[in-house]
Design a protein around this motif. Structure first.
Motif, PDB file in Angstrom:
ATOM      1  N   THR A 100      -7.609  -5.443  -0.954  1.00 36.35           N
ATOM      2  CA  THR A 100      -7.963  -6.598  -0.125  1.00 36.35           C
ATOM      3  C   THR A 100      -9.464  -6.731   0.079  1.00 36.35           C
ATOM      4  O   THR A 100      -9.994  -7.854   0.108  1.00 36.35           O
ATOM      5  N   ASN A 101     -10.196  -5.639   0.222  1.00 40.40           N
ATOM      6  CA  ASN A 101     -11.652  -5.742   0.373  1.00 40.40           C
ATOM      7  C   ASN A 101     -12.293  -6.445  -0.811  1.00 40.40           C
ATOM      8  O   ASN A 101     -13.293  -7.158  -0.659  1.00 40.40           O
ATOM      9  N   TRP A 135      -4.600  -2.309  -0.788  1.00 37.51           N
ATOM     10  CA  TRP A 135      -5.756  -1.453  -1.091  1.00 37.51           C
ATOM     11  C   TRP A 135      -6.852  -2.251  -1.791  1.00 37.51           C
ATOM     12  O   TRP A 135      -8.004  -1.838  -1.797  1.00 37.51           O
ATOM     13  N   PHE A 138     -11.092  -3.105   7.518  1.00 40.89           N
ATOM     14  CA  PHE A 138     -11.425  -3.900   6.340  1.00 40.89           C
ATOM     15  C   PHE A 138     -12.808  -4.517   6.518  1.00 40.89           C
ATOM     16  O   PHE A 138     -13.326  -4.600   7.629  1.00 40.89           O
ATOM     17  N   ARG A 189       0.795  -1.230   0.000  1.00 42.02           N
ATOM     18  CA  ARG A 189       0.000   0.000   0.000  1.00 42.02           C
ATOM     19  C   ARG A 189       0.822   1.273   0.000  1.00 42.02           C
ATOM     20  O   ARG A 189       0.265   2.358  -0.218  1.00 42.02           O
ATOM     21  N   TYR A 242      -1.690  -7.200   3.310  1.00 37.48           N
ATOM     22  CA  TYR A 242      -2.908  -6.398   3.250  1.00 37.48           C
ATOM     23  C   TYR A 242      -2.718  -5.296   2.216  1.00 37.48           C
ATOM     24  O   TYR A 242      -1.728  -4.566   2.247  1.00 37.48           O
ATOM     25  N   SER A 273     -11.409   2.219   0.803  1.00 36.79           N
ATOM     26  CA  SER A 273     -10.517   1.801   1.878  1.00 36.79           C
ATOM     27  C   SER A 273      -9.806   3.021   2.450  1.00 36.79           C
ATOM     28  O   SER A 273      -9.658   4.039   1.772  1.00 36.79           O
ATOM     29  N   GLU A 295      -6.720   0.515  10.404  1.00 37.40           N
ATOM     30  CA  GLU A 295      -6.836  -0.093   9.077  1.00 37.40           C
ATOM     31  C   GLU A 295      -8.094  -0.957   8.994  1.00 37.40           C
ATOM     32  O   GLU A 295      -8.025  -2.177   9.085  1.00 37.40           O
ATOM     33  N   GLN A 302      -9.343  -6.766  12.514  1.00 34.74           N
ATOM     34  CA  GLN A 302      -8.790  -5.633  11.788  1.00 34.74           C
ATOM     35  C   GLN A 302      -7.328  -5.418  12.191  1.00 34.74           C
ATOM     36  O   GLN A 302      -7.010  -5.383  13.378  1.00 34.74           O
ATOM     37  N   TYR A 317      -8.804   5.969  -0.270  1.00 34.95           N
ATOM     38  CA  TYR A 317      -8.640   5.240  -1.527  1.00 34.95           C
ATOM     39  C   TYR A 317      -9.995   4.804  -2.051  1.00 34.95           C
ATOM     40  O   TYR A 317     -10.834   4.284  -1.303  1.00 34.95           O
ATOM     41  N   TYR A 318     -10.199   5.021  -3.353  1.00 36.03           N
ATOM     42  CA  TYR A 318     -11.358   4.445  -4.030  1.00 36.03           C
ATOM     43  C   TYR A 318     -10.886   3.883  -5.363  1.00 36.03           C
ATOM     44  O   TYR A 318     -10.212   4.572  -6.139  1.00 36.03           O
ATOM     45  N   ILE A 370     -13.110 -10.282   3.908  1.00 33.78           N
ATOM     46  CA  ILE A 370     -11.836 -10.315   3.169  1.00 33.78           C
ATOM     47  C   ILE A 370     -11.204 -11.700   3.102  1.00 33.78           C
ATOM     48  O   ILE A 370     -10.490 -12.010   2.149  1.00 33.78           O
TER      49      ILE A 370
END
Length: 486
Positions: A171-172, A169, A373, A152, A167, A264, A371, A396, A283-284, A377
């Motif tokens: 990961t979701n 950006w 999530f 990331r 992990y 995220s 962080e 998390q 982040y999108y 995940i």
């Protein structure tokens, strides 16, 4: 007895996977350096005073560096194999920025030259050497309109990051980095070079996904790729009591209310030389986020902001993590069931108290990275992995960090970071998050004296059996790191 230490520069790495070879207890380092040079010629060997030596043996965290006798830079898996075969069974390993995990006073072996990157359009995979950083991988893939589930932040090495779990950006949407691995090139402790896949060796493939350096030296990794276009995001900094309080509230709301897998954040609450601040990464995975999804953050008055539609690599490089290169520092991992307003208040209050504790020291900062999530995940994985040892519940990740400059104060700050950790654990337990004490601990962030049972948990019996088969002389057990006992 010679000894090797496999190391990876994990969170905020500036180089790549590395190894180190200590000379015998008699300290005949010059002899070992010469011996290695003959084995792997024409691969170079560097000595103190050389710029290449300085670069290859340095660490992002200054407290992890030691003055080696020399640095050797093998140019192939075959070179690594020669070293292991020649010095077997005297090889160990290590990882992260923990002291003694990724450095040595003996012979340091850097995998910096293993920098190949090859994208296969047919299989939609990318194979890369463990000498590269994620920036290199992203840059190589950008012309093809694809990317990977990788690091990331800028400067993070691919090897230890992947072998610890990873992990991202993404990961979701796609799981951990290890959930997207299709193959490892592995130099086994006996020197054999093999390609490990789910089909060729499912047990070893399982073990390599999360067990770090316990089964040999990974020299190449192959990952699935995924379509990648422009993304939206960047860094926002908040300073002052009201903006920071608003950031805590917005973080809790986001963590517990946003279900869009493309969205995220990492929100770092920091005390920097007495000044509290928040550094937020938004982040999108698309050129624009849906209206309102980040509104609470964007409405807070910011001291600085750098949020825009940009390429993926531009986004990853938008946070200047390498600005703190060379300072001393420790990390610690704290698994969190739920980011509640009460816990985030505790984070701010705990950080505020650390400044007075370290008066008259070289203290620089303490930070807690939040962080969040999605609880789904771990569902993206289709094959078992060594990390996490329990996928039935998502904890998390929460990364605690502390930095300073004076080497004589290392012990003070070891005690300091553990005190902050214990305070945060106590707060989680008080509000009912009792499972945090036994949850899988992310090895890439965990401090060096963490029990290996917290890392490998219920996977330990099968890992021990496999370890006895792959490394019967316990070559890698001589390494630093979280070792699997035989």
């Amino acid at each position: 007895m010679a000894r090797l230490i496999l190391s990876s520069f994990v969170l905020l790495a500036v180089t790549q996977l590395a190894l180190a070879l200590d000379a015998s207890p008699l300290g005949n380092y010059a002899r070992v350096c010469s011996q290695i040079a003959r084995i792997v010629a024409p691969s170079p060997v560097y000595y103190p005073g050389s710029p290449n030596f300085q670069w290859l043996s340095s660490h992002w965290s200054g407290s992890s560096s030691q003055l080696s006798a020399c640095v050797v830079e093998p140019r192939s898996a075959s070179d690594v194999s020669k070293i292991l075969a020649q010095h077997e069974p005297h090889l160990p390993g290590g990882h992260t920025a923990n002291p003694g995990f990724s450095s040595t006073k003996g012979v340091h072996i850097s995998l910096n030259s293993l920098r190949s990157i090859r994208y296969d359009r047919f299989s939609k995979t990318v194979e890369f050497g463990t000498g590269v950083i994620w920036d290199d991988v992203y840059a190589a893939l950008e012309p093809y309109g694809v990317s990977v589930v990788g690091g990331r932040n800028t400067g993070v090495g691919v090897g230890g990051f992947t072998l610890g779990g990873g992990y991202s950006w993404k990961t979701n949407q796609l799981g951990l980095t290890i959930d997207t691995v299709t193959a490892f090139e592995l130099v086994k402790p006996n020197g054999d070079v093999v390609t490990v896949t789910e089909r060729s060796d499912p047990k070893l493939f399982f073990a390599l996904k999360g067990s770090q350096n316990n089964f040999g030296i990974v020299t190449k990794i192959t990952l699935k790729t995924f379509p990648q276009g422009p993304v939206w995001g960047g860094m926002i900094t908040y300073v002052g009591d009201e903006p920071i309080a608003a950031a805590r509230a917005a973080t809790a709301k986001f963590a517990n209310g946003v279900s869009d897998p493309k969205a995220s954040i990492i929100n770092s609450f920091i005390l920097s030389q007495g000044t509290p601040l928040v550094v937020l990464q938004l982040y999108y995975d698309g050129p624009r986020p849906p209206a309102g999804i980040f509104k609470d953050f964007l409405d807070i008055p910011a001291a600085a902001t750098d949020v825009s539609t940009r390429s993926y690599i531009s986004f990853v490089q938008s946070v200047p993590v390498n600005a703190s290169y060379g300072v001393r520092g420790y990390f610690e991992a704290i698994p969190v069931t739920k980011y509640t307003p009460k816990f985030l208040d505790l984070v701010s209050n705990t950080l505020a108290s650390t400044s007075a504790e370290f008066a008259n020291t070289s203290y620089l900062s303490t930070s807690v990275a939040i962080e969040p999530f999605l609880p789904t995940i771990y569902s993206h994985n289709t094959t078992p992995s060594a990390y996490p040892f329990d996928r039935s519940k998502v904890f998390q990740p929460c990364n605690l960090a502390m930095s300073w400059t004076n080497p004589a104060e290392d012990k003070i700050f070891e005690q300091g970071i553990k005190k902050v950790r214990d305070t945060l654990y106590a707060g989680l337990i008080e509000e009912g998050q009792t499972e945090t004490r036994t949850a899988p601990l992310y090895s890439n962030n965990a401090i060096w004296d963490t029990s290996f049972t917290r890392i490998y948990g219920s996977n330990l019996p099968v890992l021990k059996t496999l370890k006895a088969q792959v490394d019967p002389s316990n070559v890698m057990g001589l390494a630093g790191g979280f070792k699997i006992p035989i």
